[in-house]
Scaffold this motif. Structure first.
Motif, mmCIF file in Angstrom:
data_model
loop_
_atom_site.group_PDB
_atom_site.id
_atom_site.type_symbol
_atom_site.label_atom_id
_atom_site.label_comp_id
_atom_site.label_asym_id
_atom_site.label_seq_id
_atom_site.Cartn_x
_atom_site.Cartn_y
_atom_site.Cartn_z
ATOM 1 N N GLU A 112 0.818 -1.211 0.000
ATOM 2 C CA GLU A 112 0.000 0.000 0.000
ATOM 3 C C GLU A 112 0.855 1.266 0.000
ATOM 4 O O GLU A 112 0.431 2.317 -0.483
ATOM 5 N N ASP A 113 2.065 1.168 0.556
ATOM 6 C CA ASP A 113 2.961 2.333 0.562
ATOM 7 C C ASP A 113 3.397 2.730 -0.837
ATOM 8 O O ASP A 113 3.878 3.849 -1.061
ATOM 9 N N VAL A 114 3.262 1.798 -1.798
ATOM 10 C CA VAL A 114 3.704 2.054 -3.173
ATOM 11 C C VAL A 114 2.538 2.479 -4.072
ATOM 12 O O VAL A 114 2.752 2.931 -5.195
ATOM 13 N N VAL A 115 1.299 2.321 -3.594
ATOM 14 C CA VAL A 115 0.127 2.717 -4.383
ATOM 15 C C VAL A 115 0.140 4.239 -4.549
ATOM 16 O O VAL A 115 0.284 4.967 -3.571
ATOM 17 N N PRO A 116 0.015 4.761 -5.771
ATOM 18 C CA PRO A 116 0.089 6.213 -5.984
ATOM 19 C C PRO A 116 -1.114 6.947 -5.408
ATOM 20 O O PRO A 116 -2.145 6.339 -5.103
ATOM 21 N N ASP A 117 -0.991 8.263 -5.280
ATOM 22 C CA ASP A 117 -2.091 9.068 -4.761
ATOM 23 C C ASP A 117 -3.209 9.164 -5.802
ATOM 24 O O ASP A 117 -3.052 8.757 -6.955
ATOM 25 N N ASP A 118 -4.350 9.725 -5.387
ATOM 26 C CA ASP A 118 -5.536 9.747 -6.247
ATOM 27 C C ASP A 118 -5.308 10.546 -7.532
ATOM 28 O O ASP A 118 -5.807 10.165 -8.601
ATOM 29 N N ASP A 119 -4.583 11.648 -7.461
ATOM 30 C CA ASP A 119 -4.336 12.455 -8.667
ATOM 31 C C ASP A 119 -3.512 11.677 -9.684
ATOM 32 O O ASP A 119 -3.785 11.721 -10.892
ATOM 33 N N THR A 120 -2.499 10.957 -9.195
ATOM 34 C CA THR A 120 -1.671 10.150 -10.094
ATOM 35 C C THR A 120 -2.481 9.010 -10.689
ATOM 36 O O THR A 120 -2.350 8.695 -11.880
ATOM 37 N N LYS A 121 -3.331 8.382 -9.870
ATOM 38 C CA LYS A 121 -4.201 7.308 -10.372
ATOM 39 C C LYS A 121 -5.069 7.813 -11.525
ATOM 40 O O LYS A 121 -5.195 7.157 -12.568
ATOM 41 N N ALA A 122 -5.693 8.975 -11.323
ATOM 42 C CA ALA A 122 -6.582 9.522 -12.346
ATOM 43 C C ALA A 122 -5.823 9.830 -13.637
ATOM 44 O O ALA A 122 -6.324 9.593 -14.739
ATOM 45 N N GLU A 123 -4.616 10.351 -13.505
ATOM 46 C CA GLU A 123 -3.809 10.671 -14.680
ATOM 47 C C GLU A 123 -3.388 9.415 -15.427
ATOM 48 O O GLU A 123 -3.438 9.362 -16.657
ATOM 49 N N LEU A 124 -3.006 8.387 -14.703
ATOM 50 C CA LEU A 124 -2.533 7.159 -15.333
ATOM 51 C C LEU A 124 -3.643 6.424 -16.069
ATOM 52 O O LEU A 124 -3.414 5.834 -17.129
ATOM 53 N N ALA A 125 -4.845 6.441 -15.485
ATOM 54 C CA ALA A 125 -5.934 5.633 -16.036
ATOM 55 C C ALA A 125 -6.869 6.422 -16.931
ATOM 56 O O ALA A 125 -7.931 5.933 -17.292
ATOM 57 N N ARG A 126 -6.487 7.627 -17.303
ATOM 58 C CA ARG A 126 -7.390 8.456 -18.077
ATOM 59 C C ARG A 126 -7.638 7.858 -19.452
ATOM 60 O O ARG A 126 -6.797 7.166 -20.028
ATOM 61 N N ARG A 127 -8.835 8.143 -19.975
ATOM 62 C CA ARG A 127 -9.161 7.731 -21.331
ATOM 63 C C ARG A 127 -8.544 8.711 -22.321
ATOM 64 O O ARG A 127 -7.970 9.729 -21.945
ATOM 65 N N VAL A 128 -8.672 8.441 -23.594
ATOM 66 C CA VAL A 128 -8.062 9.295 -24.614
ATOM 67 C C VAL A 128 -8.645 10.708 -24.567
ATOM 68 O O VAL A 128 -7.931 11.692 -24.669
ATOM 69 N N ARG A 129 -9.946 10.829 -24.365
ATOM 70 C CA ARG A 129 -10.579 12.155 -24.424
ATOM 71 C C ARG A 129 -10.855 12.745 -23.045
ATOM 72 O O ARG A 129 -10.821 13.950 -22.870
ATOM 73 N N ASN A 130 -11.231 11.918 -22.076
ATOM 74 C CA ASN A 130 -11.505 12.443 -20.741
ATOM 75 C C ASN A 130 -11.327 11.346 -19.708
ATOM 76 O O ASN A 130 -11.041 10.201 -20.041
ATOM 77 N N VAL A 171 5.225 6.337 -23.493
ATOM 78 C CA VAL A 171 3.815 6.020 -23.233
ATOM 79 C C VAL A 171 3.190 7.012 -22.260
ATOM 80 O O VAL A 171 2.043 7.445 -22.453
ATOM 81 N N LEU A 172 3.921 7.395 -21.216
ATOM 82 C CA LEU A 172 3.392 8.346 -20.242
ATOM 83 C C LEU A 172 3.613 9.799 -20.658
ATOM 84 O O LEU A 172 3.175 10.708 -19.963
ATOM 85 N N ARG A 173 4.338 10.004 -21.754
ATOM 86 C CA ARG A 173 4.610 11.345 -22.290
ATOM 87 C C ARG A 173 5.220 12.237 -21.221
ATOM 88 O O ARG A 173 4.786 13.386 -21.003
ATOM 89 N N GLU A 174 6.215 11.710 -20.558
ATOM 90 C CA GLU A 174 6.855 12.448 -19.480
ATOM 91 C C GLU A 174 7.810 13.503 -20.029
ATOM 92 O O GLU A 174 8.318 13.402 -21.144
ATOM 93 N N GLU A 234 7.554 16.965 -29.741
ATOM 94 C CA GLU A 234 8.610 15.955 -29.762
ATOM 95 C C GLU A 234 8.230 14.659 -29.047
ATOM 96 O O GLU A 234 8.782 13.603 -29.323
ATOM 97 N N ARG A 235 7.283 14.764 -28.100
ATOM 98 C CA ARG A 235 6.875 13.580 -27.356
ATOM 99 C C ARG A 235 5.833 12.796 -28.145
ATOM 100 O O ARG A 235 4.794 13.339 -28.521
ATOM 101 N N PRO A 236 6.079 11.517 -28.415
ATOM 102 C CA PRO A 236 5.123 10.731 -29.196
ATOM 103 C C PRO A 236 3.864 10.411 -28.389
ATOM 104 O O PRO A 236 3.827 10.597 -27.176
ATOM 105 N N VAL A 237 2.837 9.941 -29.082
ATOM 106 C CA VAL A 237 1.614 9.437 -28.445
ATOM 107 C C VAL A 237 1.547 7.946 -28.767
ATOM 108 O O VAL A 237 1.558 7.555 -29.940
ATOM 109 N N ALA A 261 0.982 -0.316 -15.728
ATOM 110 C CA ALA A 261 2.030 -1.330 -15.592
ATOM 111 C C ALA A 261 3.420 -0.700 -15.703
ATOM 112 O O ALA A 261 4.323 -1.020 -14.916
ATOM 113 N N LEU A 262 3.615 0.193 -16.663
ATOM 114 C CA LEU A 262 4.907 0.856 -16.822
ATOM 115 C C LEU A 262 5.247 1.702 -15.600
ATOM 116 O O LEU A 262 6.390 1.704 -15.131
ATOM 117 N N PHE A 263 4.267 2.403 -15.071
ATOM 118 C CA PHE A 263 4.490 3.247 -13.890
ATOM 119 C C PHE A 263 4.868 2.392 -12.681
ATOM 120 O O PHE A 263 5.861 2.657 -11.994
#
Length: 272
Positions: A112-130, A171-174, A234-237, A261-263
């Motif tokens: 559980e200490d490694v589970v990201p916060d809610d904002d990071t979760k939302a960003e990682l799992a976002r759909r293409v449009r929203n 993939v994460l467009r960091e 420059e960052r791919p999609v 998975a990558l995160f």
């Protein structure tokens, strides 16, 4: 939400005791007295407290999340740890994630200490449009728990550190130095190890795509589908799609699982 039998077994309590406690609750509030719903989680907490008082445990040694152990002397595999973190990041509750992956409660609590916060979760799992609504969240979790999800996890786990870093950046467009995204030969080990049921969709900015990279990426046929896009920088999609036929819904699901998975895997490897 009721307690599942698998979770009760994980904490070494008797599932029959839950049924008896529920029955006693009904009997206690029968007749003229209004029925009170049985709080299974309160009963579980009380049972754990009573057991800890009777049998206090010695402090355990802290170990890395990828080599967690528990009282049954079974090592928690990296695959199980990653799958737990993925479904938790995608929105599955703690106790359902434990039942889904079968890992010990003690291991889950450390992870559980490694589970990201809610904002990071939302960003990682976002759909293409929203952002994914609840139905989309549930669908992402189902894909993560499926055979397709397992293939994605095993694929990413098998990548070496440099390949994993490049794949994550894309993939994460960091944010990274522009030169990081020009290492196009690294796409080869990514694609060669990718399960045959998937295909990568890669959009590259026209101003940032060299002739050499264009020819290289075009050589992978159905494994990688390249689209030159003037609207991106420059960052791919990158998206992960089913190879058999175009399916935008499945592509969104596969991509969400790949992003998480990558995160997760990158973060675990940094802690090793």
């Amino acid at each position: 939400m009721p307690i599942g039998p698998g979770f009760v077994r994980q904490v070494s309590l008797n599932a029959a005791a839950v049924r008896k406690a529920r029955s006693r609750n009904r009997n206690a509030f029968s007749g003229a007295v209004a029925h009170q719903p049985f709080d299974e989680w309160s009963w579980l907490r009380q049972g754990l407290v009573r057991r800890m008082v009777k049998h206090p445990q010695k402090p355990t040694r802290t170990v890395a999340p990828t080599t967690l152990q528990h009282s049954q002397s079974r090592r928690v595999s990296r695959l199980d740890s990653v799958r737990y973190l993925i479904v938790r990041t995608l929105g599955l509750t703690k106790h359902r994630a434990i039942e889904s992956t079968g890992i010990p409660v003690s291991a889950a609590l450390e992870l559980e200490d490694v589970v990201p916060d809610d904002d990071t979760k939302a960003e990682l799992a976002r759909r293409v449009r929203n952002s994914a609504r609840q139905r989309g969240v549930d669908a992402n979790i189902n894909v993560a728990r499926s055979g397709d999800g397992l293939q994605i996890v095993e694929w990413v786990l098998g990548l070496d550190r440099d390949t994993l870093e490049f794949f994550r950046l894309c993939v994460l467009r960091e944010s990274a130095a522009p030169t990081k995204f020009y290492q196009y030969p690294i796409w080869q080990p990514i694609l060669e190890s990718m399960p045959l049921s998937f295909s990568l969709l890669l959009r590259r900015g026209k101003a940032h795509l060299t002739t050499e990279e264009f020819r290289f990426l075009r050589s992978f046929d159905d494994q990688l589908k390249l689209k030159v896009d003037e609207s991106i920088g420059e960052r791919p999609v990158v998206s992960l799609a089913p190879r058999a036929k175009e399916n935008q819904v499945l592509t969104a699901r596969f991509t969400a699982v790949l992003r998480v998975a990558l995160f997760v895997i990158s973060n675990l490897k940094e802690e090793e």
